[in-house]
Motif scaffolding. Structure first.
Motif, PDB file in Angstrom:
ATOM      1  N   ILE A  56       0.841  -1.201   0.000  1.00  0.00           N
ATOM      2  CA  ILE A  56       0.000   0.000   0.000  1.00  0.00           C
ATOM      3  C   ILE A  56       0.873   1.248   0.000  1.00  0.00           C
ATOM      4  O   ILE A  56       0.628   2.200  -0.746  1.00  0.00           O
ATOM      5  CB  ILE A  56      -0.934  -0.004   1.231  1.00  0.00           C
ATOM      6  CG1 ILE A  56      -1.889  -1.187   1.170  1.00  0.00           C
ATOM      7  CG2 ILE A  56      -1.724   1.309   1.304  1.00  0.00           C
ATOM      8  CD1 ILE A  56      -2.722  -1.364   2.426  1.00  0.00           C
ATOM      9  N   ALA A  83      -2.606   7.225   1.195  1.00  0.00           N
ATOM     10  CA  ALA A  83      -1.880   5.953   1.225  1.00  0.00           C
ATOM     11  C   ALA A  83      -0.963   5.880   2.437  1.00  0.00           C
ATOM     12  O   ALA A  83      -0.857   4.833   3.093  1.00  0.00           O
ATOM     13  CB  ALA A  83      -1.074   5.779  -0.060  1.00  0.00           C
ATOM     14  N   THR A  87      -1.222   3.326   5.485  1.00  0.00           N
ATOM     15  CA  THR A  87      -0.024   2.563   5.822  1.00  0.00           C
ATOM     16  C   THR A  87       0.306   2.686   7.305  1.00  0.00           C
ATOM     17  O   THR A  87       0.589   1.683   7.981  1.00  0.00           O
ATOM     18  CB  THR A  87       1.178   3.060   4.991  1.00  0.00           C
ATOM     19  OG1 THR A  87       0.910   2.841   3.603  1.00  0.00           O
ATOM     20  CG2 THR A  87       2.450   2.314   5.375  1.00  0.00           C
TER      21      THR A  87
END
Length: 214
Positions: A56, A83, A87
């Motif tokens: 990811i 993202a 994460t």
């Protein structure tokens, strides 16, 4: 901003490396989780979950490389920030899961069936991470990009995790000490926590160099 043909080649390399990072982490995660469950190895299982989280993060890096390639100096995109936040949350979740499972295994004196798969996967991962660090650093230096250099530093942490998997798997294979796998998982939990903290720092643009390109 005009980019020379040489810079274009370096950006193409950085883009290819970002794609390789995403694809490899996906495959590594699938294989590691499969063998981690089959061998009852918590360290390998946790390593596989970490690979999915890294995938990811890799998608965010991929978007970053595209952005700075097309628009050098542009601010961080929404996709990249999202993202990184996902994460970071994933790493914190992994920290909690590994910590609880490791403590449970320690209390029940659970040991894996074998750690052979962990040895093989760790050796492959260390070799690839070393190459990624080398070429990402080269691209970052050639382009004067702090963002790509920061990505190379992230790959170094992945190599540390692979080294931890290798060490715990090797010690267990040679000695059969039952608690080594759980200690390895706790080590991964610590590294996952530091990665989660770093991911949120990057999402907020704090001392990561991910939002600037010189």
């Amino acid at each position: 901003m005009y980019l020379s043909s040489q810079d274009q080649r370096w950006y193409r390399l950085a883009f290819a490396l970002a794609i390789l990072t995403v694809v490899y982490n996906l495959l590594e995660g699938l294989v590691s989780v499969w063998f981690g469950v089959a061998d009852e190895s918590l360290t390998l299982f946790g390593f596989g979950l970490d690979s999915f989280i890294e995938m990811i993060s890799g998608l965010g890096i991929l978007a970053m490389v595209l952005r700075i390639w097309r628009h050098p100096g542009a601010p961080k995109g929404r996709f990249e920030k999202t993202a990184l936040q996902i994460t970071g949350t994933g790493f914190y979740g992994l920290t909690a899961i590994l910590s609880v499972m490791a403590l449970y295994n320690l209390s029940t004196q659970h040991k894996p069936e074998t750690t052979l798969a962990g040895l093989i996967i760790a050796l492959i991962s260390i070799s690839l991470m070393w190459l990624l660090i080398h070429y990402k650093t080269q691209a970052g230096v050639a382009l004067g990009s702090e963002a790509i250099l920061a990505d190379a530093k992230c790959a170094r942490v992945c190599m540390y995790m692979s080294g931890l998997l290798l060490l715990s798997s090797l010690i267990y294979s040679l000695s059969g000490i039952w608690f080594v796998d759980s200690l390895g998982a706790l080590g991964l939990a610590y590294l996952s926590f530091t990665e989660g903290r770093e991911a949120f720092a990057k999402a907020n643009g704090a001392e990561c160099g991910c939002h600037t390109v010189s």
